[in-house]
Each structure stands twice: as structure tokens, then as C-alpha cells.
Enzyme design. Structure first.
Site, PDB file in Angstrom:
ATOM      1  N   ASP A  49     -15.704   5.068  -2.902  1.00 23.21           N
ATOM      2  CA  ASP A  49     -15.953   4.075  -1.856  1.00 23.21           C
ATOM      3  C   ASP A  49     -14.993   2.900  -2.004  1.00 23.21           C
ATOM      4  O   ASP A  49     -14.508   2.615  -3.098  1.00 23.21           O
ATOM      5  CB  ASP A  49     -17.397   3.588  -1.917  1.00 23.21           C
ATOM      6  N   LYS A  84       0.801   3.267  -3.344  1.00 29.41           N
ATOM      7  CA  LYS A  84      -0.461   3.767  -3.892  1.00 29.41           C
ATOM      8  C   LYS A  84      -0.444   5.286  -4.028  1.00 29.41           C
ATOM      9  O   LYS A  84       0.375   5.988  -3.440  1.00 29.41           O
ATOM     10  CB  LYS A  84      -1.628   3.302  -3.019  1.00 29.41           C
ATOM     11  N   CYS A 138       0.817  -1.214   0.000  1.00 34.01           N
ATOM     12  CA  CYS A 138       0.000   0.000   0.000  1.00 34.01           C
ATOM     13  C   CYS A 138       0.848   1.260   0.000  1.00 34.01           C
ATOM     14  O   CYS A 138       0.339   2.341  -0.280  1.00 34.01           O
ATOM     15  CB  CYS A 138      -0.933  -0.013   1.211  1.00 34.01           C
TER      16      CYS A 138
END
Length: 728
Positions: free
Chosen positions: A431, A404, A401
Site C-alpha cells: 500500500d 524507482k 520517480c
């Protein structure tokens, strides 16, 4: 980034001295096209030369441990933290205890030996083996910490190792203020059979000086919780029973079909076994052309020969070299009190300067694994477009992550997307997952992928699968099906097939554990390994981020720090007072721990729920606050952290995404300038859940989480006010 296609697999079984040195040599001069894999049960490997000094209290544990995770990063190798339990030579695969097999073209075995005594009743329950060394060192530290006034130690085996450890034990316990009773047992008539007469006399005198009782012709027949029983009926009180007697090969070697000598792998001058594709070195090998006793000096001197011969076999160029061990070697035996006895060719010396000499030799060896040469980075082209240096950044791009896009940039990119027109689609752009109304329930759809942060693609497969399912669980759904998207680096067709087999086997097991199935996917070839999954789930009730209410208790189910630890591992940063490899292994354990049970417990009462991933704890908490129209207060002292994360944060270590996470909350978070506060912005991969729970249900939910073995913690409360976070 990988430069050349991979065409050959080299698997190193074990992290012994020969393999450690081989990996260091490989890092200095890798052979293009070879994928190197080292398999070892733990992230560190002890250096035998410093063990007696550690037992005596002269060396810290971290000073005698080789960090295999850092070493593998330097060598460009993948490290698999697992135990080898067999070899399928016909298929060319190494079988592991914790997951599917790993393919090899060439393999090498350097797994050490054991000093276990399974034939003695009670040994498995009450005895400690000097080898493997790591377990012994940990057990010894725990024993010393008990602080017994009169600690009783019985050591089985009065060879060089037994005498050395008996002297070290007596010294350490006496230095701790105890009155130790150390007994050394030898089943033969003579102690120290493999040393010169002069050195034997000197060491026997040291035993007498330290008050160590030596019993020869004494054979243990039973080990009890507080005693060692001898064959003559005598019982010796013992609070710590250690075996240094003999050397035993690992049992699985007998099932390989390789030629063995007394259970050890028989090798010739080239260190090849009876199967030319399998080499062996160190204590687990028997030199058929020149038998020698088990000693670390031979493993160290085998390393250059092993490295050369493996390169010849892998490249199919050049001629192999023969290893001819020396007939005798200098034995420097420490005596516990910073003194040493030297023995070679029957000559004997005993003096404190010999210990200092041994100390310099041992520290020089370990210095090779303390810091690695920095490989030169290619210079930026000139001329180049403006902003190129800034876009590259000051450090390599993180994986997971940490790779990102930041929250602010992502929000700007999604701002122009239209809202869903289909009334069954209940969520819009931004979302974590799409929620689609289906009859009396809801289908939840999400996708995620991770840029590899470790060369162990099986490990990446499990972490990515759990990470991708996180959004499904966080919305109160159960995973149903998954599609895989895998980008492989360039490699031969056979390696492609084996790599995909490993990835899909681990992924399928992970999804099956969660009650889901992989139903297909897509593959491509690219610059580096990337693994992703699109996952569908089903929920009868969707838990959104916008349901938190003032007074709710905030609960976190996994510790923070994965981004910082992975960034440190990529950069080769030393962990103050510890071993980075062990801290990284702790992060791997956290990431590979399934959150399914935590999700099942939380969805019964959570008013708001999300998984903590790329935007860090603060970023994901702000999402709850914004969606719920509330503020939040955090207690920094209650937030669980992975071991080593705070120490690295104090050095300024951070993931490449952390600055963007911090910037996204400027003006909306109040926090002190501390390492613990810095970790609020740390991007998490396969992180835990952040839940808001009604105060009336918090105690029962926390009790259920802790009873299930989930390291959950209350970390704050939901408060009244505009979206804002206060951390104290």
C-alpha cells in the site's frame, strides 16, 4: 555524478551574454571543487543581436533564445529560476524574490538593463520596454497577431536601437498586409547621435523609405491606452508604445553598498567591483578605466576575461588579466528588409550582403548554444561480470520517480512480507501508506524520497515534500508532521551547512503551507543528493483505491509528462519547434504546485483516489481497477499533457522506468501506438490525483476544481469487467 568534494560557491546573477559564454567555457573545462549557480528569472535568455530580425519576422523566437536550462546541464551548474533582489555582502548571500538566500564565495552580476520610463505617467500600464528583451518579444508577437489593418506604433528613442526596431516593425507589419503608421520620437535635437555621419544619412533614408515618421525635440509626458501625449500638447495615436530610450540599471543595485556609476556597477580592468568577491559584466557594469556605450559586443568580449579571472580567484592560483575594450567597433544595423548599414570609424556601407554577413555572425553565435559537445564516457572495464552492460542500460538513470524500481519487481520483493499482526494496522505491504486506527480516526504514515534530477536543491526540496505528502492527501488525510532524510554529496563543512540550510528552509515552508511541521530527521554523506521525508497525517475517513463503481467518472488534476521532459533535459534532447528549457520550467511549475486544494475538493465525493506517481497514469489506474474489481476506459484526447511532452514522446524519449511500467500491463491494456498513449506509462514526480467520482457529482466537483485554478480534466469512466484499461 560528482567526482570531487565541493569547496567553493560561485553564483552568477543573470543569464546575460557574458555569463552564457562563461558557462559554455566552464562546461568544456570545469574547475574541480566549485559549485556553480546561475540565477535568472526565466529558463531562456534572448540574444540581442537577433532581436531586430525577430521583430521583422526573419527569425523565430526559439532561434534567438539561449536555453539556460540546457546550458546549465552542460556546464554542471544549477540553475535557479528566480529573480535576484539584493546582496548581503557581510553574510556572503544573494537574496532571491521567491525563496531564501543563496550563499556565495564569489559572485558575478550580468543582469542587463531596462529601458523603462517610470517618470512618464501611464507608462507602467500602457508602455512596453525594449529591455528586458523577452517581455518585449512576447508583447510584439501578441500585437502582430491582433491583425490591425492600420496599426499605429510609437517608439520612444531614436538611437541606433530605436531606428533599427522602427524599421523592423514597419517591415513586419507591412509584410503581414497592414498599412502601418510608425512614429519615432527623439527628445534631443538630433537622431542617431552615436553613429558616423554617413551611416546616419543612410539610416535616415531607410526611415523615409519605410514611411517611418521621425520627430526630434519631442518629449513624451503621458502614455494612455491608445495615445502618446507630448509636452507641447500634441497627442499621437498609438496601439503599441515602445521605449528604447536610454538605459536604466536595476534598482536593487543601489542597496548593495557597491561603488556605482549612475546606478551601474563600477568595475576595474579585472571586472571586479569595489568588493573583490563580486564581479560584473555586460550592460549592468560601468568600465571605470575605459567607459563605453552599452553594447552587446563588449559583454561577449568580456566573457573570456571574466572566466579566467573567476578561475584565478576561486583556485587562488595564477594572475588575473585586464580587459581593455576596443575604442570603436563595427556596427551592423539591420534595416528590416534583409539589408544592413555598417558603421566604423565614421565609414559607411549599405548593402544586402551586409545583412547576410550579420546573419552569419548571429547564427554562428547562437550555434554555440544549439548543441554541446558530448563529453566522453568512461569505457566499461574488461573483463567484467556478465550482464554489466545490460544493467547499466543505454542511457543515464533518471531522477525523481523515474529512478524507482518497476512495479513487477517491487511486487515480487514484497510478496514474502507477512501481513500485519497488530489489529490497529489496517493496511499491509504494497500500500502507498500505512493506516493505523486511532480512536475515532486514523493515522496515516508514509515515506518517500527522490534521487535529484536537478542541481537546484531548493527546488528538489519543495518537489520532494509535495511528492511525499501526496499519499497522505490521496487517502483523505491532512499532513501533520514530517521527518527529513537527506543524503548530501561530499562537500566542505561550510557548504554542507549552507546546503542543508537551503533545503530545510524550503522544506519547512512547504510543509507549513500544508499545515504540517518538520520535527527532525537524519543526514548522511553519499555519492549524490537524495532528499526524502517520512510524513504522518490524520483522517476521519480514509479514501481507499477500492471504492470505484461502474459508471464513475475518472478525473485527473495535473497534466502528464514530467518523466519524459526530465529524461530529455538529462540527455540534452532538442525539442522540435520549441525550447526545452521552457518546457522543463513548465514541468517544474507543475511539480511545485501544491495539490492540497485539489485533495480537499476531491475527498468530499471521490469513491476512489490515488496520486499519479512512479507507475504512471496507467499503472495507478490499474491499481484502482484491481482494488475495485472494475475495468476502465480512457479518452486520450482528454488527458492533459505538459507542453513539449508529446513532441518528445514522438521522438522516442522516455524515462528509464517507462519500459517497466509498460511491461507490467502487458495483456491488460489496449491502446494505440501514439505519443499520447506512450505517456500513459510515463512516471510522474509530484503528479496530480486520479479520482473516481460518481457521475451525479462529477459536474459540481469539476466546476469547483476549475474555479480553484486546478487544471483538472475528465479523462474516462469506470466500466464493468475484469481489471483492464482501454484507451481510445
Amino acid at each position: 555524478m560528482q567526482t570531487y568534494p565541493l569547496t567553493r560557491d560561485l553564483v552568477l546573477m543573470g543569464g546575460g551574454h557574458a555569463h552564457a559564454l562563461l558557462l559554455r567555457m566552464w562546461g568544456m573545462d570545469p574547475l574541480p571543487g566549485v559549485r556553480v549557480t546561475v540565477v535568472n528569472p526565466g529558463p531562456v535568455a534572448p540574444y540581442t543581436g537577433m532581436l531586430p530580425g525577430h521583430i521583422a519576422g526573419h527569425y523565430r523566437r526559439d532561434e534567438m533564445m539561449i536555453d539556460l536550462v540546457a546550458l546549465a546541464r552542460f556546464a554542471g551548474a544549477r540553475v535557479i529560476l528566480d529573480r535576484v533582489e539584493g546582496i548581503d555582502r557581510a553574510a556572503g548571500r544573494v537574496h532571491l524574490a521567491g525563496r531564501g538566500p543563496v550563499a556565495y564565495d564569489l559572485a558575478s552580476i550580468d543582469i542587463g538593463i531596462s529601458s523603462e520610463l517610470p517618470e512618464i505617467a501611464g507608462y507602467a500600464a500602457h508602455g512596453v520596454s525594449a529591455k528586458p528583451l523577452g517581455g518585449y518579444a512576447a508583447a510584439w508577437e501578441a500585437f502582430v497577431a491582433r491583425g490591425l489593418a492600420v496599426p499605429r506604433v510609437v517608439i520612444l528613442g531614436a538611437g541606433i536601437g530605436g531606428v533599427e526596431l522602427a524599421l523592423a516593425s514597419a517591415h513586419r507589419l507591412r509584410a503581414a498586409g497592414a498599412r502601418p503608421e510608425v512614429t519615432l520620437l527623439e527628445r534631443e535635437a538630433t537622431a542617431l547621435p552615436h553613429i558616423g555621419a554617413g551611416a546616419r544619412r543612410a539610416l535616415l533614408a531607410e526611415l523615409a523609405r519605410e514611411g517611418v515618421r521621425l520627430m526630434t525635440g519631442a518629449r513624451a509626458v503621458r502614455i494612455a491606452a491608445g495615445a502618446v501625449e507630448l509636452d507641447g500638447g500634441q497627442s499621437l495615436p498609438s496601439d503599441f508604445t515602445l521605449s528604447v530610450a536610454g538605459s536604466r540599471p536595476q534598482g536593487w543595485l543601489a542597496e548593495t553598498g557597491l561603488a556605482l556609476h549612475e546606478g551601474f556597477v563600477a568595475v576595474g580592468p579585472t571586472l571586479q567591483s569595489s568588493d573583490p568577491a563580486i564581479f560584473a559584466a555586460g550592460d549592468c557594469a560601468h568600465l571605470t578605466h575605459a567607459p563605453r556605450p552599452k553594447a552587446g559586443v563588449f559583454a561577449v568580449r568580456e566573457a573570456p576575461i571574466l572566466s579566467h579571472n573567476l578561475r584565478v580567484a576561486l583556485s587562488e592560483q595564477g594572475r588575473m588579466r585586464n580587459y581593455q575594450p576596443q575604442r570603436d567597433y563595427l556596427k551592423l544595423v539591420s534595416t528590416g528588409r534583409r539589408n544592413a548599414v555598417a558603421d566604423k570609424f565614421g565609414l559607411r556601407l549599405s548593402h544586402p550582403w551586409l545583412w547576410r554577413w550579420k546573419d552569419r555572425i548571429d547564427r554562428r553565435f547562437m550555434a554555440m548554444f544549439a548543441a554541446y559537445p558530448q563529453m566522453a564516457q568512461p569505457a566499461l572495464p574488461s573483463p567484467a561480470a556478465a550482464g554489466l552492460a545490460e544493467a547499466l542500460g543505454p542511457k543515464p538513470l533518471c531522477g525523481g520517480c523515474g529512478a524507482k524500481v518497476g512495479a513487477a519487481d517491487l511486487a515480487r520483493a514484497l510478496a514474502s512480507l507477512p501481513a500485519p499482526r497488530n489489529p490497529a494496522v489496517l493496511t499491509g505491504p504494497g500500500d502507498d501508506a500505512a493506516v493505523i486506527a486511532q480512536g475515532t480516526g486514523y493515522e496515516v504514515l508514509t515515506t518517500d524520497h527522490l534521487r535529484a534530477f536537478t542541481a537546484d536543491h531548493g527546488l528538489m526540496a519543495r518537489i520532494t515534500a509535495l511528492h511525499a505528502m501526496g499519499d497522505i492527501w490521496a487517502m483523505g488525510a491532512a499532513p501533520v508532521a514530517a521527518l527529513a532524510q537527506i543524503t548530501l554529496p561530499r562537500m566542505s563543512e561550510r557548504l554542507q551547512a549552507e546546503t542543508l540550510r537551503e533545503i530545510m528552509a524550503v522544506a519547512a515552508t512547504t510543509f507549513r503551507e500544508a499545515g504540517a511541521d518538520i520535527v527532525g530527521g537524519h543526514t548522511s554523506i553519499g555519492a549524490e543528493l537524495t532528499i526524502g521525508f517520512t510524513v504522518t497525517g490524520w483522517a476521519e475517513r480514509v479514501i481507499a483505491k477500492g471504492g470505484a463503481r461502474v459508471g464513475d467518472v475518472l478525473v485527473l488534476t495535473k497534466p502528464l509528462g514530467t518523466g519524459t521532459l526530465l529524461a530529455a533535459e538529462m540527455a540534452g534532447t532538442a525539442l522540435p519547434g520549441g525550447l526545452l528549457g521552457e518546457a522543463v520550467a513548465g514541468a517544474f511549475a507543475s511539480m511545485t504546485s501544491s495539490p492540497a486544494l485539489a485533495a480537499a475538493i476531491l475527498r468530499e465525493g471521490a469513491t476512489a483516489l490515488t496520486d499519479v506517481t512512479g507507475f504512471g497514469l496507467a499503472g495507478h489506474l490499474m491499481e484502482i481497477c484491481e482494488a475495485s474489481g472494475t475495468a476502465a476506459t480512457l479518452s486520450l484526447a482528454e488527458i492533459p499533457l505538459l507542453p513539449g511532452a508529446a513532441a518528445l514522446a514522438a521522438l522516442g524519449v522516455a524515462s528509464t522506468l517507462a519500459p517497466a511500467n509498460r511491461a507490467a500491463l502487458i495483456g491488460r491494456i489496449a491502446a494505440p501506438t501514439t505519443p499520447e498513449a506512450a505517456l500513459l506509462f510515463d512516471p510522474q514526480t509530484a503528479g496530480g490525483f486520479l479520482a473516481a467520482l460518481p457521475a451525479a457529482r462529477a459536474d459540481s466537483t469539476m466546476a469547483a476544481l476549475l474555479h480553484a485554478g486546478i487544471p483538472a480534466a475528465r479523462i474516462g469512466t469506470v466500466t464493468e469487467g475484469p481489471p483492464r484499461i482501454t484507451a481510445r
